[in-house]
Design a protein around this motif. Structure first.
Motif, mmCIF file in Angstrom:
data_model
loop_
_atom_site.group_PDB
_atom_site.id
_atom_site.type_symbol
_atom_site.label_atom_id
_atom_site.label_comp_id
_atom_site.label_asym_id
_atom_site.label_seq_id
_atom_site.Cartn_x
_atom_site.Cartn_y
_atom_site.Cartn_z
ATOM 1 N N LYS A 209 0.829 -1.209 0.000
ATOM 2 C CA LYS A 209 0.000 0.000 0.000
ATOM 3 C C LYS A 209 0.862 1.255 0.000
ATOM 4 N N GLY A 215 -2.719 2.340 -1.323
ATOM 5 C CA GLY A 215 -3.715 1.304 -1.578
ATOM 6 C C GLY A 215 -3.300 0.402 -2.720
ATOM 7 N N GLN A 220 -8.624 3.426 -4.187
ATOM 8 C CA GLN A 220 -8.943 3.051 -2.805
ATOM 9 C C GLN A 220 -7.681 3.249 -1.965
ATOM 10 N N HIS A 221 -7.605 4.410 -1.319
ATOM 11 C CA HIS A 221 -6.399 4.793 -0.589
ATOM 12 C C HIS A 221 -6.665 4.640 0.906
ATOM 13 N N GLU A 222 -6.145 3.571 1.461
ATOM 14 C CA GLU A 222 -6.456 3.218 2.847
ATOM 15 C C GLU A 222 -5.532 3.913 3.848
#
Length: 375
Positions: A209, A215, A220-222
């Protein structure tokens, strides 16, 4: 005679046709970032090291920085490393906001692990031993010692691809191992590249990530991440070269044996330690030149067509960029002494015994001339 210091172009010729075919395939498919070449190399390198996973990144400096980020290292933390490493090791620590804590080296140029223990404080988050010049630091005692204290061990393996200690590969002794694939490394790309290896699934997942904007799935950037991905064109070259790595490292050891045979009686040189195991892969062949003759010898060899180098002429604590750490001249006597004596002789897989013999002859000629002048 002209003897190159390193010769990555020779290794390129070994893989040229296969690599050009791989590049053409990448171009036809139009997948220029990531894709099968990267994942296939990551799997192959992990299998080679017998690690759970590899995460390819943009370069060796990013490998160290992202490993520290994966551990959550930041301001108010301390990370211990060697005073005689390449500046990138310390730079990676600095950019996390943590304080680099430097330690002197021993007579083999490796971080003094007993001094490491003396430098540990309540703020110590990680230790980065550097496997310098291709020789592994002896981590058998420090690895369990650090683990018992909750201190992460991150190996700087930039110069030690293929080395192993007691059957355990460089990169597998700590929670993570960081590799550079700079072109002149034992496993070098045809440009820049790096990797972090780990047997921790948690670290592997977090690193994947971190290298890709936080991500693994697009948009979808966690977590807060970075852009540091191994290029597929470089991954293709690395996978091809990986097949030759053990043979090439054996060749480097053979060249080191030739050096020891032809230079063993040269009184003003200190030769590197040679052990009959795989703990040294001789990324560099580094000698120490006594009596203040290092620079003169370097010039003599250059005039004879022999290219040499000094890695590294100034210890990190004496660089202006790290004056703020507060260290002063004399704090690391081994690192400072050796910086004025070390000289790296040519070392690459295309070298011949005759070239080593020629270099040794010129070194002896130089020393004999110095003795004559001295008399």
């Amino acid at each position: 005679m002209r003897i190159l210091f390193s010769a990555p172009q020779y290794e390129y010729e070994m893989i040229r046709e296969q690599w050009l075919e791989a590049v053409a395939k990448i171009a036809r498919q139009g997948v220029f970032v990531g894709g099968p070449p990267v994942s296939e190399f990551e799997a192959a390198f992990a299998a080679y090291l017998q690690a759970e996973g590899t995460v390819g990144v943009g370069n060796g400096t990013d490998a160290i920085y992202l490993a520290l980020q994966a551990l959550g290292v930041g301001p108010d933390d301390e990370v211990i490393t060697a005073a005689n490493t390449f500046v990138a090791t310390v730079g990676a620590i600095h950019h996390t906001g943590a304080r680099p804590v430097l330690v002197d080296c021993n007579e083999h140029y490796l971080i003094d692990l007993e001094r490491v223990k003396e430098c540990v404080t309540s703020r110590t988050k990680a230790i980065i031993p550097v496997h310098l010049y291709g020789k592994m630091a002896d981590l058998k005692a420090i690895a369990p010692w650090a683990a018992e204290r909750g201190i992460a061990l991150i190996e700087d393996c930039a110069q030690a691809a293929g080395a192993s200690l007691d059957g355990i590969a460089a990169g597998r002794w700590g929670v993570m191992g960081c590799f550079s694939f700079y072109p002149d490394k034992n496993l070098g790309a045809l440009g820049d590249g790096g990797a972090v290896v780990s047997s921790s699934f948690e670290m592997i997942a977090k690193l994947r990530k971190l290298r890709n904007h936080g991500g693994e799935v697009r948009y979808q950037h966690e977590i807060c991440g970075y852009n540091s991905r191994l290029d597929p064109i470089q991954a293709s070259a690395l996978q091809l070269k990986l097949r030759y790595l053990d043979d090439w490292n054996n060749r480097r050891r053979e060249i080191a044996r030739h050096y020891r045979f032809y230079l063993g009686a040269v009184e003003f040189l200190t030769l590197p330690e040679f052990a009959d195991d795989n703990s040294h892969v001789f990324h560099l062949y580094v000698v120490r030149v006594k009596y203040g003759l290092r620079d003169a010898l370097k010039k003599h060899l250059q005039k004879k067509g022999v290219l040499t180098a000094v890695q590294y002429p100034v210890p990190v604590h004496r660089l202006p960029a790290y004056a703020h750490l507060g260290y002063k001249a004399g704090d690391f006597p081994h690192a400072e002494l050796y910086a004025g004596e070390i000289l790296s002789l040519p070392m690459h897989v295309a070298m011949t015994e005759n070239e080593v013999r020629f270099i040794a002859s010129e070194i002896r000629t130089f020393y004999e001339s110095c003795q004559t002048v001295g008399r």
